[in-house]
Write an enzyme that holds these catalytic residues in place. Sequence first.
Site, PDB file in Angstrom:
ATOM      1  N   ASP A  47      18.737  35.812  38.141  1.00 52.31           N
ATOM      2  CA  ASP A  47      20.053  35.441  37.647  1.00 52.31           C
ATOM      3  C   ASP A  47      21.051  35.723  38.761  1.00 52.31           C
ATOM      4  O   ASP A  47      21.460  36.866  38.973  1.00 52.31           O
ATOM      5  CB  ASP A  47      20.386  36.237  36.379  1.00 52.31           C
ATOM      6  N   TYR A  67      23.315  41.729  32.334  1.00 46.05           N
ATOM      7  CA  TYR A  67      23.961  40.760  31.456  1.00 46.05           C
ATOM      8  C   TYR A  67      23.596  39.365  31.934  1.00 46.05           C
ATOM      9  O   TYR A  67      23.701  39.065  33.133  1.00 46.05           O
ATOM     10  CB  TYR A  67      25.486  40.944  31.497  1.00 46.05           C
ATOM     11  N   LYS A  91      29.894  31.260  38.034  1.00 47.51           N
ATOM     12  CA  LYS A  91      30.994  31.870  38.789  1.00 47.51           C
ATOM     13  C   LYS A  91      31.367  31.084  40.057  1.00 47.51           C
ATOM     14  O   LYS A  91      31.982  30.031  39.939  1.00 47.51           O
ATOM     15  CB  LYS A  91      30.688  33.344  39.040  1.00 47.51           C
TER      16      LYS A  91
HETATM   17  C1  LIG Z   1      28.955  36.314  34.262  1.00 49.24           C
HETATM   18  C2  LIG Z   1      27.488  36.377  34.175  1.00 49.24           C
HETATM   19  C3  LIG Z   1      26.769  35.571  33.286  1.00 49.24           C
HETATM   20  C4  LIG Z   1      27.427  34.716  32.238  1.00 49.24           C
HETATM   21  O1  LIG Z   1      28.192  33.679  32.775  1.00 49.24           O
HETATM   22  P1  LIG Z   1      29.307  32.977  31.845  1.00 49.24           P
HETATM   23  O2  LIG Z   1      29.823  31.867  32.713  1.00 49.24           O
HETATM   24  O3  LIG Z   1      30.315  34.025  31.529  1.00 49.24           O
HETATM   25  O4  LIG Z   1      28.619  32.471  30.634  1.00 49.24           O
HETATM   26  C5  LIG Z   1      25.390  35.574  33.363  1.00 49.24           C
HETATM   27  N1  LIG Z   1      24.750  36.346  34.251  1.00 49.24           N
HETATM   28  C6  LIG Z   1      25.405  37.149  35.113  1.00 49.24           C
HETATM   29  C7  LIG Z   1      24.645  37.955  36.105  1.00 49.24           C
HETATM   30  C8  LIG Z   1      26.792  37.204  35.088  1.00 49.24           C
HETATM   31  O5  LIG Z   1      27.426  38.027  35.921  1.00 49.24           O
END
Ligand SMILES: *Cc1c(COP(=O)(O)O)cnc(C)c1O
Length: 436
Positions: free
Chosen positions: A249, A154, A277
């Site tokens: 990411d 994600y 985060k």
């Molecule tokens: C949470 C998450 C996102 C998205 O971040 P948001 O602040 O919710 O838009 C993208 N990549 C990873 C790996 C994530 O865990």
Amino acid sequence: MNESNFLAKHLPHTKSKALFERAQLHIPGGVNSPVRAFKSVGGTPIFIKKAKGAYLYDEDGNSYIEYINSWGPMILGHAYQPVVDAIRAKAEDSTSFGAPTELEIQMAELIKKMAPNIDLIRMVNSGTEACMSAVRLARGYTNRNKIIKFEGCYHGHADAFLVKAGSGVATLNIQSVPGVQAHVAQDTLTCAYNDIEGVKNLIASNPNEIAAIIIEPVAGNMGCILPLPGFLKSLRELCTQQGIVLIFDEVMTGFRLARGGAQELYSIDADLITFGKIIGGGLPVGAFGGKRAIMENIAPLGSVYQAGTLSGNPIAMTAGYTLLKELEDNPIIYSELEAKTKTLCDGIQAALKKKGIAHRINQLGSMMSVHFGSHEINNFEDAKTCDNNLFNKFFHHMLSNGVYLPPSAFESWFVSNALSQADIQKTIEVTASFNP
Ligand SMILES: *Cc1c(COP(=O)(O)O)cnc(C)c1O
């Protein structure tokens, strides 16, 4: 928190239920992010009143040992005093200017000190924005259109990423997202996590067309899944050979697995890195950064446009900076987190084994998840073929005994350093009383 009355009683979720009814009148599904909805585990989401340290308190007066921690940011526990104090003090100087501040430089300097391969970094407001901007930049830099992502990973909810996505998309079992145009989805090629041959095939069948490979270097959005030995290194080599931008990411793994995230842990150099985060200390912050040759294509240096009214917001920067500085100054936090998480995993494993419940625990640092199945969990298919009904029962057993887990088998648990040994032992005891 009075330890002795913890778990002593569990009150019905009367207020939460009433609030959920009211919320549904005004907010789609009653929640502002689908992962909160309890849709796959069933039941009513609990409404939170407040949290402190390792504990969450709901509107009905129940307390819980916390394993979501705002999906990551609360790595040192809730309402961490230095962060609270810094936010309070900073608010007096106004909450936004739309003009540059020294704090933004301090933030960039601190991140560069902690994480490798960041020559330049741009602050945004979410992980989604960070990943979306990194991909636009990779496309602008390479003048290519396609990207490769991995099934079950994600990267936020931008159109290009909603193809075989993890997290809420997996939890709600959404096969294809209406509103994402076919031509956009077609430029996102997907492959199983840990399948290097699959990546090679995609590259071979799309010569000189792949702008970027984006990956969660340790996956946390299909439960926790680790990269197999050599996988990340092979990706790095392929990207270098083929002129493909390698995007790590690190929205979840950044500042969590180590100060320098997965890049540091696995000694892999990414070209672009995205954060979210933890970087905001519980406020809405994301960032993307990386190699100068790529980053200098971003406006106003270059013409790949990206902007934000509230980007680098002083309150958000203060919260993030204060939390990151704690992590930078106290590297022992990472070994403490690792030790706590290991104790927790060992205890849960022993408890489930004693009951004869087939399961797999994947863990790295303070990321972990429990999958109910006897096979190894190395990709999304492995995660999907677990007994997720059993997970749902497990979730409710834990919740009604004061342990708050992510309400989905496709989410990683986030361990915070506010957890005490007693909290961990209680979590293990509750696990041991699970009778499916
Ligand atoms: C949470 C998450 C996102 C998205 O971040 P948001 O602040 O919710 O838009 C993208 N990549 C990873 C790996 C994530 O865990």
